[in-house]
Design a protein around this motif. Structure first.
Motif, PDB file in Angstrom:
ATOM      1  N   UNK A   7     -70.841  71.859 101.669  1.00  0.00           N
ATOM      2  CA  UNK A   7     -71.674  71.485 100.526  1.00  0.00           C
ATOM      3  C   UNK A   7     -70.996  72.009  99.268  1.00  0.00           C
ATOM      4  N   UNK A   8     -70.747  71.126  98.323  1.00  0.00           N
ATOM      5  CA  UNK A   8     -70.139  71.523  97.053  1.00  0.00           C
ATOM      6  C   UNK A   8     -71.182  71.315  95.963  1.00  0.00           C
ATOM      7  N   UNK A  22     -79.033  71.459  96.888  1.00  0.00           N
ATOM      8  CA  UNK A  22     -77.962  71.825  97.820  1.00  0.00           C
ATOM      9  C   UNK A  22     -78.433  72.916  98.779  1.00  0.00           C
ATOM     10  N   UNK A  23     -79.181  73.892  98.258  1.00  0.00           N
ATOM     11  CA  UNK A  23     -79.716  74.958  99.117  1.00  0.00           C
ATOM     12  C   UNK A  23     -80.678  74.406 100.160  1.00  0.00           C
ATOM     13  N   UNK A  24     -81.516  73.465  99.764  1.00  0.00           N
ATOM     14  CA  UNK A  24     -82.456  72.867 100.711  1.00  0.00           C
ATOM     15  C   UNK A  24     -81.717  72.075 101.789  1.00  0.00           C
ATOM     16  N   UNK A  25     -80.682  71.364 101.378  1.00  0.00           N
ATOM     17  CA  UNK A  25     -79.877  70.624 102.345  1.00  0.00           C
ATOM     18  C   UNK A  25     -79.206  71.596 103.310  1.00  0.00           C
ATOM     19  N   UNK A  26     -78.685  72.701 102.781  1.00  0.00           N
ATOM     20  CA  UNK A  26     -78.049  73.716 103.607  1.00  0.00           C
ATOM     21  C   UNK A  26     -79.019  74.248 104.655  1.00  0.00           C
ATOM     22  N   UNK A  27     -80.237  74.513 104.261  1.00  0.00           N
ATOM     23  CA  UNK A  27     -81.250  75.005 105.193  1.00  0.00           C
ATOM     24  C   UNK A  27     -81.469  74.012 106.327  1.00  0.00           C
ATOM     25  N   UNK A  28     -81.597  72.741 105.994  1.00  0.00           N
ATOM     26  CA  UNK A  28     -81.812  71.718 107.013  1.00  0.00           C
ATOM     27  C   UNK A  28     -80.638  71.580 107.969  1.00  0.00           C
TER      28      UNK A  28
END
Length: 107
Positions: A7-8, A22-28
């Motif tokens: 993730x960039x 991006x943080x929410x995507x990282x969590x998922x």
């Protein structure tokens, strides 16, 4: 099958809307069991491309900034997620500079 996800986050504001997405995507991605890494471009040193094309001979930009390291990660990962605020109908300058630095990898 586990994927390697990069993730960039190119938001100039850590904790800004794009960075939070991006943080929410990282969590998922993490909860789904995939390997994930997030790079915050605001903490990276990336110089603008000067269009000299010396990278076509060297295979990388002659400027020794963080872009070369990020490009190697981009090649190594299975999935690349680009998070960027939209300014004047385009991505922010932080992401544009990184995209311009990809030239040696697709020539």
């Amino acid at each position: 099958m586990n994927k390697k996800v990069l993730i960039i986050s190119s938001s100039p504001r850590k904790g800004g809307n794009s960075d939070l997405l991006c943080d929410q995507f990282l969590t998922g991605v993490d909860e789904a069991g995939h390997q994930v890494e997030k790079i915050f471009l605001g903490e990276c040193k990336i110089s603008p491309c000067i269009g000299c094309y010396s990278c076509s001979k060297l295979g990388e930009c002659f400027k020794k900034d963080d872009a070369n390291k990020i490009l190697e990660k981009m090649i190594d990962y299975d999935v690349i997620v680009l998070g960027a605020p939209v300014y004047f109908y385009s991505v922010c300058s932080q992401l544009k500079m990184l995209i311009d630095q990809t030239v040696p990898k697709y020539q």
